[in-house]
Design a protein around this motif. Structure first.
Motif, mmCIF file in Angstrom:
data_model
loop_
_atom_site.group_PDB
_atom_site.id
_atom_site.type_symbol
_atom_site.label_atom_id
_atom_site.label_comp_id
_atom_site.label_asym_id
_atom_site.label_seq_id
_atom_site.Cartn_x
_atom_site.Cartn_y
_atom_site.Cartn_z
ATOM 1 N N TYR A 175 0.812 -1.213 0.000
ATOM 2 C CA TYR A 175 0.000 0.000 0.000
ATOM 3 C C TYR A 175 0.850 1.269 0.000
ATOM 4 O O TYR A 175 0.525 2.240 -0.690
ATOM 5 N N ARG A 176 1.947 1.278 0.754
ATOM 6 C CA ARG A 176 2.840 2.452 0.741
ATOM 7 C C ARG A 176 3.407 2.677 -0.659
ATOM 8 O O ARG A 176 3.466 3.799 -1.154
ATOM 9 N N SER A 177 3.838 1.594 -1.285
ATOM 10 C CA SER A 177 4.418 1.671 -2.623
ATOM 11 C C SER A 177 3.390 2.165 -3.634
ATOM 12 O O SER A 177 3.697 3.009 -4.487
ATOM 13 N N SER A 178 2.178 1.638 -3.558
ATOM 14 C CA SER A 178 1.159 2.062 -4.522
ATOM 15 C C SER A 178 0.797 3.529 -4.315
ATOM 16 O O SER A 178 0.637 4.278 -5.276
ATOM 17 N N LYS A 179 0.703 3.955 -3.059
ATOM 18 C CA LYS A 179 0.393 5.363 -2.782
ATOM 19 C C LYS A 179 1.460 6.276 -3.384
ATOM 20 O O LYS A 179 1.145 7.269 -4.047
ATOM 21 N N LYS A 180 2.717 5.916 -3.164
ATOM 22 C CA LYS A 180 3.827 6.722 -3.675
ATOM 23 C C LYS A 180 3.785 6.806 -5.208
ATOM 24 O O LYS A 180 3.903 7.888 -5.787
ATOM 25 N N GLN A 181 3.587 5.674 -5.857
ATOM 26 C CA GLN A 181 3.562 5.626 -7.326
ATOM 27 C C GLN A 181 2.367 6.399 -7.887
ATOM 28 O O GLN A 181 2.497 7.146 -8.848
#
Length: 195
Positions: free
Chosen positions: A114-120
């Motif tokens: 979820y952190r990665s998707s938010k950042k992207q």
């Protein structure tokens, strides 16, 4: 002997079966069996008096009405206390509540996803990440690193995810109301490819 026959007939009696298609419309068993399995989720539910079988498309594209688009955008603004730019695409990641998928497993992997998707998503011009939940059960593994918001008036659930799809789902909603929804477990690779 009569009691045994009565008990046997009650125990062996089959429950009525209800078959539903993608739009949760009633279909015949023949129609149900003709629907290809590869592109559909197979769901089943049982009550005391009924067996329900659902074949629902996993990926759906469409266009929201102006009213529904306004409700989605308003729900975002009320939930997040942030104003949406008229050109922003909303990327909703939806948690339906606790299920076997989100109540066990590797919590650090889920947090990282979820952190990665938010950042992207937030690095993509005119896109905003929106993490929505139906209820707080099942969120414990996902809470770190992203802010989750209650589905305002159950708008996301009612429009896109009327049933509980394990492991969460996502929908990408363009400013003109065009959308792509994906039901049930997904990877960030899939999300970014569609994005």
């Amino acid at each position: 002997l009569g009691l045994c026959i009565l008990l046997y007939s009650l125990c062996s009696a089959q429950k009525p079966k209800l078959y539903l298609g993608t739009e949760l419309q009633k279909i015949s068993e023949i129609q149900y069996n003709k629907i290809e399995k590869e592109s559909h989720l197979l769901l089943s539910y049982q009550t005391d008096s009924l067996e329900v079988f659902v074949k629902m498309k996993q990926e759906i594209t469409g266009v929201l009405s102006k009213k529904n688009l306004k409700n989605v955008r308003l729900g975002y603004e009320i939930s997040t206390s942030k104003k949406l730019d008229a050109l922003q695409t909303i990327v909703v990641q939806y948690c339906p509540g606790e299920d076997p998928c989100n109540s066990s497993g590797n919590s650090s992997f889920v947090e990282k996803k979820y952190r990665s998707s938010k950042k992207q998503i937030n690095k993509t011009p005119h896109h905003t990440a929106y993490f929505v939940y139906k209820n707080t059960t099942g969120l414990s593994q996902s809470k770190k690193g992203v802010d989750w918001y209650l589905d305002h008036n159950q708008t996301i659930e009612n429009l896109f995810f009327p049933l509980h799809f394990n492991c969460g789902s996502f929908v990408i909603i363009k400013p003109n109301g065009a959308y792509y929804s994906y039901k049930s477990e997904y990877s960030n690779n899939l999300l970014f490819r569609v994005l």
